[in-house]
Enzyme design. Sequence first.
Site, PDB file in Angstrom:
ATOM      1  N   THR A 128       0.641  -1.457  -0.038  1.00  0.00           N
ATOM      2  CA  THR A 128      -0.138  -0.149   0.273  1.00  0.00           C
ATOM      3  C   THR A 128       1.334   1.285  -0.120  1.00  0.00           C
ATOM      4  OG1 THR A 128      -1.751  -1.470   1.116  1.00  0.00           O
ATOM      5  CG2 THR A 128      -1.341   0.847   1.047  1.00  0.00           C
ATOM      6  N   GLU A 156      -3.488  -4.560  -2.483  1.00  0.00           N
ATOM      7  CA  GLU A 156      -4.169  -5.704  -2.357  1.00  0.00           C
ATOM      8  C   GLU A 156      -5.070  -5.548  -1.350  1.00  0.00           C
ATOM      9  OE1 GLU A 156      -3.867  -8.943  -3.325  1.00  0.00           O
ATOM     10  OE2 GLU A 156      -5.339  -9.324  -1.596  1.00  0.00           O
ATOM     11  N   GLU A 160      -6.624 -10.386   6.915  1.00  0.00           N
ATOM     12  CA  GLU A 160      -5.904 -11.306   6.861  1.00  0.00           C
ATOM     13  C   GLU A 160      -7.339 -12.265   8.222  1.00  0.00           C
ATOM     14  OE1 GLU A 160      -2.498  -9.568  10.069  1.00  0.00           O
ATOM     15  OE2 GLU A 160      -2.211  -8.463   8.448  1.00  0.00           O
ATOM     16  N   LYS A 212      -7.295   2.239  -2.779  1.00  0.00           N
ATOM     17  CA  LYS A 212      -6.721   1.585  -1.942  1.00  0.00           C
ATOM     18  C   LYS A 212      -6.804   1.837  -0.619  1.00  0.00           C
ATOM     19  CE  LYS A 212      -5.094  -1.996   0.928  1.00  0.00           C
ATOM     20  NZ  LYS A 212      -5.814  -2.659   1.507  1.00  0.00           N
ATOM     21  N   ALA A 260     -19.308  -2.060  16.926  1.00  0.00           N
ATOM     22  CA  ALA A 260     -18.660  -1.297  17.898  1.00  0.00           C
ATOM     23  C   ALA A 260     -17.593  -1.893  18.684  1.00  0.00           C
ATOM     24  CB  ALA A 260     -19.989   0.081  19.112  1.00  0.00           C
ATOM     25  N   GLY A 261     -16.693  -1.291  19.389  1.00  0.00           N
ATOM     26  CA  GLY A 261     -16.054  -2.036  19.996  1.00  0.00           C
ATOM     27  C   GLY A 261     -15.038  -1.742  20.742  1.00  0.00           C
ATOM     28  N   CYS A 268      -2.750  -2.149   8.945  1.00  0.00           N
ATOM     29  CA  CYS A 268      -3.656  -1.680   7.733  1.00  0.00           C
ATOM     30  C   CYS A 268      -4.741  -0.416   8.173  1.00  0.00           C
ATOM     31  CB  CYS A 268      -4.165  -2.880   7.109  1.00  0.00           C
ATOM     32  SG  CYS A 268      -2.984  -3.786   5.810  1.00  0.00           S
ATOM     33  N   LYS A 271      -2.071   2.738   9.555  1.00  0.00           N
ATOM     34  CA  LYS A 271      -1.658   3.253   9.706  1.00  0.00           C
ATOM     35  C   LYS A 271      -2.082   3.494   8.005  1.00  0.00           C
ATOM     36  CE  LYS A 271       0.771  -0.320   6.515  1.00  0.00           C
ATOM     37  NZ  LYS A 271       0.529   0.304   5.058  1.00  0.00           N
ATOM     38  N   LYS A 329      -7.511  -9.493  15.679  1.00  0.00           N
ATOM     39  CA  LYS A 329      -8.250  -9.813  15.328  1.00  0.00           C
ATOM     40  C   LYS A 329      -8.786 -11.188  14.883  1.00  0.00           C
ATOM     41  CE  LYS A 329      -9.160  -9.820  10.560  1.00  0.00           C
ATOM     42  NZ  LYS A 329      -9.353  -9.880   8.680  1.00  0.00           N
TER      43      LYS A 329
HETATM   44  N1  LIG Z   1      -1.293  -7.816   6.066  1.00  0.00           N
HETATM   45  C1  LIG Z   1      -2.548  -7.253   4.907  1.00  0.00           C
HETATM   46  O1  LIG Z   1      -3.933  -7.161   5.580  1.00  0.00           O
HETATM   47  C2  LIG Z   1      -2.290  -6.504   3.903  1.00  0.00           C
HETATM   48  C3  LIG Z   1      -3.223  -6.146   3.288  1.00  0.00           C
HETATM   49  C4  LIG Z   1      -3.534  -5.512   2.383  1.00  0.00           C
HETATM   50  C5  LIG Z   1      -1.951  -4.505   1.820  1.00  0.00           C
HETATM   51  N2  LIG Z   1      -0.868  -4.538   2.361  1.00  0.00           N
HETATM   52  C6  LIG Z   1      -0.061  -3.905   2.492  1.00  0.00           C
HETATM   53  O2  LIG Z   1       1.457  -4.824   2.282  1.00  0.00           O
HETATM   54  C7  LIG Z   1       2.455  -4.267   2.203  1.00  0.00           C
HETATM   55  C8  LIG Z   1       2.561  -5.776   3.179  1.00  0.00           C
HETATM   56  O3  LIG Z   1       2.498  -5.985   4.392  1.00  0.00           O
HETATM   57  P1  LIG Z   1       2.548  -7.067   5.087  1.00  0.00           P
HETATM   58  O4  LIG Z   1       1.996  -6.921   6.030  1.00  0.00           O
HETATM   59  O5  LIG Z   1       2.418  -8.564   4.398  1.00  0.00           O
HETATM   60  O6  LIG Z   1       3.823  -6.736   5.649  1.00  0.00           O
HETATM   61  P2  LIG Z   1       5.129  -7.929   6.080  1.00  0.00           P
HETATM   62  O7  LIG Z   1       5.243  -6.543   7.195  1.00  0.00           O
HETATM   63  O8  LIG Z   1       4.031  -9.499   7.104  1.00  0.00           O
HETATM   64  O9  LIG Z   1       5.726  -8.449   5.409  1.00  0.00           O
HETATM   65  C9  LIG Z   1       7.169  -7.649   4.716  1.00  0.00           C
HETATM   66  C10 LIG Z   1       8.482  -8.391   4.256  1.00  0.00           C
HETATM   67  O10 LIG Z   1       9.206  -7.736   3.355  1.00  0.00           O
HETATM   68  C11 LIG Z   1      10.298  -7.852   4.256  1.00  0.00           C
HETATM   69  N3  LIG Z   1      11.477  -6.990   3.276  1.00  0.00           N
HETATM   70  C12 LIG Z   1      11.788  -5.962   3.947  1.00  0.00           C
HETATM   71  N4  LIG Z   1      12.468  -5.524   3.255  1.00  0.00           N
HETATM   72  C13 LIG Z   1      13.217  -5.903   2.197  1.00  0.00           C
HETATM   73  C14 LIG Z   1      13.348  -5.677   1.378  1.00  0.00           C
HETATM   74  N5  LIG Z   1      14.663  -5.632   1.069  1.00  0.00           N
HETATM   75  N6  LIG Z   1      13.959  -6.779   0.236  1.00  0.00           N
HETATM   76  C15 LIG Z   1      13.036  -8.441   0.184  1.00  0.00           C
HETATM   77  N7  LIG Z   1      12.303  -9.107   1.386  1.00  0.00           N
HETATM   78  C16 LIG Z   1      11.996  -7.654   2.345  1.00  0.00           C
HETATM   79  C17 LIG Z   1      10.623  -8.652   5.322  1.00  0.00           C
HETATM   80  O11 LIG Z   1      11.111  -8.774   6.273  1.00  0.00           O
HETATM   81  C18 LIG Z   1       9.095  -9.586   5.595  1.00  0.00           C
HETATM   82  O12 LIG Z   1       9.140 -10.038   5.253  1.00  0.00           O
HETATM   83  C19 LIG Z   1       2.247  -3.382   2.870  1.00  0.00           C
HETATM   84  O13 LIG Z   1       2.080  -1.861   2.309  1.00  0.00           O
HETATM   85  C20 LIG Z   1       0.950  -2.920   4.098  1.00  0.00           C
HETATM   86  O14 LIG Z   1       0.205  -2.025   4.193  1.00  0.00           O
HETATM   87  C21 LIG Z   1      -1.439  -5.630   3.816  1.00  0.00           C
END
Ligand SMILES: NC(=O)c1ccc[n+]([C@@H]2O[C@H](COP(=O)([O-])OP(=O)(O)OC[C@H]3O[C@@H](n4cnc5c(N)ncnc54)[C@H](O)[C@@H]3O)[C@@H](O)[C@H]2O)c1
Length: 453
Positions: A128, A156, A160, A212, A260-261, A268, A271, A329
Amino acid sequence: MQIAVIGVGYVGLVTAAGLAETGNTVIGHDIDAEKVARLQAGQSPIYEPGLDRLLARNLEEGRLSFTTDLNEAVRQAELVFLALPTPPGASGEADLSFVYAAAEHLAEAFGQHPLNGQAPRIVVTKSTVPVGTARSLQRFFDERLPGLVQVASNPEFLREGFAVEDFLKPDRVVIGTPDPQVGEKLRQLYLPYTRQGNPIYLMDWESAELTKYASNAFLAMRISFMNELARLCEKVGANIDWVRLGMGADSRIGRRYLFAGVGYGGSCFPKDTLALAATARQHGLALHLVEATIHINAQQRQLFWEKIQNYYRGSLQGRTFAVWGVAFKPDTDDIREAPALDLIAWLLEAGAHVRAFDPVALPSLQKARPEWPIYYAKNAYEALTGADGLLILTEWGEFRQPNWPKLRALLRTPVVFDGRNLYDLAEAQKAGIDYLSIGRPAVYAYSQQVGTP
Ligand SMILES: NC(=O)c1ccc[n+]([C@@H]2O[C@H](COP(=O)([O-])OP(=O)(O)OC[C@H]3O[C@@H](n4cnc5c(N)ncnc54)[C@H](O)[C@@H]3O)[C@@H](O)[C@H]2O)c1
């Protein structure tokens, strides 16, 4: 297609496995060697329903592999997905340092391993990222490797706890690109996931990026709206759950994200709302609804905390509290920005003892806060033993039908502070407990008998 996924955390891992599932060859890359070693051994480093099977199948059939070597990951890849962290910076704006650090390495790797026929690679931002990132990444690659990289935005929307299902059957796919060929390639990639007719929208970079943030901010706003209304319910003697049911049955409103909660958490909503507000400020605009959403959510934890303090007339020193649920959650082990992190910290600061239970997230808590002197209970009831009260902070299924006599007998003071409104008020009354939830009348079935503790 030959695909690399850079960063195999919650989003990257599901993306890698999900893309392999339709026959693509996918290499997941991460700088976290421990994570990669576990994945190579076929173990998922995260808890996500259905992910283990998806991983096992695609690893076994040779379509999916993992490496710490970026060159190996991208050598053959025509599509490179970035699923890197974008945490909040000092003023709430998204910190893009992980994205640009990876982009630097990618530019080097692409330079060393041009694709056959010098075809351009497509770098897809799945992270994101704020409006303008795809455009500036395109400039970044154009300066280093003119004509060899095309950037696309593909935010995306997975949740979760439902990540596998959401990835394999998305409500919609959003693709931002100025290039029709890139758009068509990505559309082809996603066709197998949208066979039921869910749309694939091709749009410009900026609109895709904003879609997004707008989606997450809107969902967060629904929750904060209900939380603010819950405060009014408590003043006027209404019950937010009846109000929710009455509102949600209106098809213009819908039933979801109206609970409510104790407030939303996770990696997400907190941030992304901050980052959206920061983007607007950078453009000289205040997004009042988004700012209010953030503010209400922060207050909601405080109000819950005040409710607990008021019950004991301020003195929590030396008392023991059971906490059910530390994940932000249910159905995830993710504790990022979870209400439990604040509530447990405040309990400890107030000199209270904590006995925590969560079906899967205790190891995440132990890892994130190794210094906390809390007791990690083996099951929900063990957490209750000798406690002066129970806080419910995550709506796990297994908390929904407690054994009331057992719960009442194990707690030293049978009071439940329910941050997720899990129980009927009549049920709590019958169980003989004090029950304080959100936006609903308090039940004092225990204090009525013995006087306030
Ligand atoms: N978690 C969610 O539900 C969700 C849903 C939609 C979008 N997003 C977005 O997706 C993105 C990732 O979120 P996430 O929850 O998967 O994060 P996360 O922290 O679980 O995963 C990020 C991964 O990137 C790796 N990483 C960091 N720097 C790196 C590099 N230079 N090269 C290779 N790997 C590297 C980390 O070791 C980690 O495993 C964010 O921008 C988030 O906002 C998250």
